[in-house]
Design an enzyme around this catalytic site. Structure first.
Site, PDB file in Angstrom:
ATOM      1  CG  HIS A 133     -24.334 -14.318   6.554  1.00 47.88           C
ATOM      2  ND1 HIS A 133     -24.768 -14.906   7.579  1.00 47.88           N
ATOM      3  CD2 HIS A 133     -23.925 -15.387   5.918  1.00 47.88           C
ATOM      4  CE1 HIS A 133     -24.479 -16.148   7.670  1.00 47.88           C
ATOM      5  NE2 HIS A 133     -23.855 -16.443   6.445  1.00 47.88           N
TER       6      HIS A 133
ATOM      7  CB  ALA B 132     -17.254 -22.093 -17.933  1.00 47.47           C
TER       8      ALA B 132
ATOM      9  NE  ARG C 190     -18.797 -14.396 -29.792  1.00 49.46           N
ATOM     10  CZ  ARG C 190     -19.846 -15.117 -30.375  1.00 49.46           C
ATOM     11  NH1 ARG C 190     -20.821 -14.523 -31.027  1.00 49.46           N
ATOM     12  NH2 ARG C 190     -19.877 -16.615 -30.206  1.00 49.46           N
TER      13      ARG C 190
HETATM   14  C1  LIG Z   1     -18.065 -17.923 -23.422  1.00 52.02           C
HETATM   15  C2  LIG Z   1     -17.801 -19.198 -24.432  1.00 52.02           C
HETATM   16  C3  LIG Z   1     -19.193 -19.673 -24.888  1.00 52.02           C
HETATM   17  C4  LIG Z   1     -17.182 -18.754 -25.521  1.00 52.02           C
HETATM   18  O1  LIG Z   1     -17.606 -17.772 -26.147  1.00 52.02           O
HETATM   19  P1  LIG Z   1     -17.015 -16.918 -27.389  1.00 52.02           P
HETATM   20  O2  LIG Z   1     -17.782 -15.776 -27.812  1.00 52.02           O
HETATM   21  O3  LIG Z   1     -16.571 -18.346 -28.626  1.00 52.02           O
HETATM   22  O4  LIG Z   1     -15.902 -16.530 -26.836  1.00 52.02           O
HETATM   23  P2  LIG Z   1     -14.323 -16.524 -27.216  1.00 52.02           P
HETATM   24  O5  LIG Z   1     -13.654 -18.066 -27.106  1.00 52.02           O
HETATM   25  O6  LIG Z   1     -13.925 -16.320 -28.597  1.00 52.02           O
HETATM   26  O7  LIG Z   1     -13.519 -15.604 -26.002  1.00 52.02           O
HETATM   27  C5  LIG Z   1     -13.678 -14.086 -26.148  1.00 52.02           C
HETATM   28  C6  LIG Z   1     -12.962 -13.486 -25.213  1.00 52.02           C
HETATM   29  O8  LIG Z   1     -13.754 -13.969 -23.915  1.00 52.02           O
HETATM   30  C7  LIG Z   1     -12.833 -14.726 -22.933  1.00 52.02           C
HETATM   31  N1  LIG Z   1     -13.563 -15.649 -22.401  1.00 52.02           N
HETATM   32  C8  LIG Z   1     -14.266 -16.813 -22.910  1.00 52.02           C
HETATM   33  N2  LIG Z   1     -14.679 -17.421 -21.990  1.00 52.02           N
HETATM   34  C9  LIG Z   1     -14.360 -16.882 -20.787  1.00 52.02           C
HETATM   35  C10 LIG Z   1     -14.769 -17.326 -19.519  1.00 52.02           C
HETATM   36  N3  LIG Z   1     -15.553 -18.480 -19.432  1.00 52.02           N
HETATM   37  N4  LIG Z   1     -14.365 -16.405 -18.374  1.00 52.02           N
HETATM   38  C11 LIG Z   1     -13.728 -15.316 -18.809  1.00 52.02           C
HETATM   39  N5  LIG Z   1     -13.599 -14.950 -19.864  1.00 52.02           N
HETATM   40  C12 LIG Z   1     -13.929 -15.629 -20.861  1.00 52.02           C
HETATM   41  C13 LIG Z   1     -11.640 -15.034 -23.812  1.00 52.02           C
HETATM   42  O9  LIG Z   1     -10.451 -15.221 -23.033  1.00 52.02           O
HETATM   43  C14 LIG Z   1     -11.625 -14.043 -24.834  1.00 52.02           C
HETATM   44  O10 LIG Z   1     -10.964 -12.923 -24.442  1.00 52.02           O
HETATM   45  P3  LIG Z   1      -9.747 -11.953 -25.068  1.00 52.02           P
HETATM   46  O11 LIG Z   1     -10.803 -11.379 -26.244  1.00 52.02           O
HETATM   47  O12 LIG Z   1      -9.207 -10.912 -24.198  1.00 52.02           O
HETATM   48  O13 LIG Z   1      -8.794 -12.919 -25.804  1.00 52.02           O
HETATM   49  C15 LIG Z   1     -16.895 -20.335 -23.642  1.00 52.02           C
HETATM   50  O14 LIG Z   1     -15.592 -19.821 -23.240  1.00 52.02           O
HETATM   51  C16 LIG Z   1     -17.577 -20.705 -22.260  1.00 52.02           C
HETATM   52  O15 LIG Z   1     -17.295 -20.266 -21.313  1.00 52.02           O
HETATM   53  N6  LIG Z   1     -18.516 -21.844 -22.623  1.00 52.02           N
HETATM   54  C17 LIG Z   1     -19.138 -22.207 -21.343  1.00 52.02           C
HETATM   55  C18 LIG Z   1     -18.921 -24.026 -21.612  1.00 52.02           C
HETATM   56  C19 LIG Z   1     -19.637 -24.696 -20.433  1.00 52.02           C
HETATM   57  O16 LIG Z   1     -19.487 -24.222 -19.044  1.00 52.02           O
HETATM   58  N7  LIG Z   1     -20.546 -25.465 -20.362  1.00 52.02           N
HETATM   59  C20 LIG Z   1     -21.336 -26.081 -19.664  1.00 52.02           C
HETATM   60  C21 LIG Z   1     -21.433 -27.596 -19.631  1.00 52.02           C
HETATM   61  S1  LIG Z   1     -22.532 -28.268 -18.344  1.00 52.02           S
END
Ligand SMILES: CC(C)(COP(=O)(O)OP(=O)(O)OC[C@H]1O[C@@H](n2cnc3c(N)ncnc32)[C@H](O)[C@@H]1OP(=O)(O)O)[C@@H](O)C(=O)NCCC(=O)NCCS
Length: 189
Positions: free
Chosen positions: A96, A145, A168
């Site tokens: 839209h 996610a 990162r």
């Molecule tokens: C992003 C992800 C891979 C983790 O990556 P990571 O590098 O190990 O990140 P960390 O867990 O060390 O978190 C680092 C920072 O990112 C933030 N963060 C992690 N995942 C996040 C998300 N989905 N949304 C927002 N912030 C997120 C954490 O809170 C943390 O913040 P801080 O430094 O302020 O404390 C994981 O959190 C994720 O979202 N995985 C996806 C799982 C999924 O959807 N699988 C699909 C199956 S069908």
């Protein structure tokens, strides 16, 4: 719709191609539309749709997706071996107009080149992420996610949030495309 060899479809997806547009799904890709077929379940079938005659939706080789919606008015490219988590939504149009006009009855906005969406090779997009028009996700990058991706995410990073921002870089890149193809070939023998 052009299908590569060995495309697997679990459950019934909705695939809807506007006349004159192109949809292609690369060899070995897996489309899951059935909640019982994936650990997290899906809340809807895979939906692949082109909206306008010149639109192009291109899905690479060995891509996995579950409950994913992809709507292309212009161009959406999903790279080889990309993983789209449960219920990811990808669109290259806002559907839209943003300006306050009688938007309810207007056709979708005319696509611009900048609206193109690209998700790179080996990218992993976390469940329930929304990828909006103009977004790009670099090769090998991981999107957390529930993120909302609006801009450019570079290759080889973890990014998350709304709006999605780099958290990162990923240090290990062990991509063995040959191995991936070999496993796929073995599975189909
Ligand atoms: C992003 C992800 C891979 C983790 O990556 P990571 O590098 O190990 O990140 P960390 O867990 O060390 O978190 C680092 C920072 O990112 C933030 N963060 C992690 N995942 C996040 C998300 N989905 N949304 C927002 N912030 C997120 C954490 O809170 C943390 O913040 P801080 O430094 O302020 O404390 C994981 O959190 C994720 O979202 N995985 C996806 C799982 C999924 O959807 N699988 C699909 C199956 S069908």
């Amino acid at each position: 719709v052009r299908l590569g060899s060995g495309v697997r479809v679990l459950g019934r997806p909705i695939i809807d191609r506007a006349p004159g547009s192109r949809i292609s799904i690369g060899a070995g890709s897996l489309l899951i539309s059935r909640a019982a077929s994936t650990a997290l379940g899906v809340s809807r079938p895979v939906i692949l749709r082109t909206l306008l005659p010149n639109a192009e939706l291109s899905i690479g080789f060995d891509v996995g997706m579950s409950g994913t919606t992809i709507c292309a008015a212009h161009s959406i490219t999903i790279g080889d071996r990309a993983l789209l988590g449960a219920d990811v939504l990808v669109a290259d149009t806002d559907f839209h107009e943003v300006d306050v006009v009688p938007r309810r009855h207007l056709p979708i906005p005319t696509p611009r080149e900048a609206d193109r969406v690209v998700i790179g090779d080996d990218a992993f997009v976390g469940a329930r992420t929304i990828v909006l028009r103009g977004a790009t996700i670099g090769d090998r990058s991981v999107i957390g996610a529930g993120s909302v991706v609006t801009g450019d995410i570079p290759p080889g990073v973890v990014a998350a949030g709304n709006p999605c921002r780099v958290i990162r870089s990923i240090e290990k890149h062990v991509i063995d495309e040959g191995d991936s193809r070999a496993r796929l070939d073995a599975a189909h023998q």
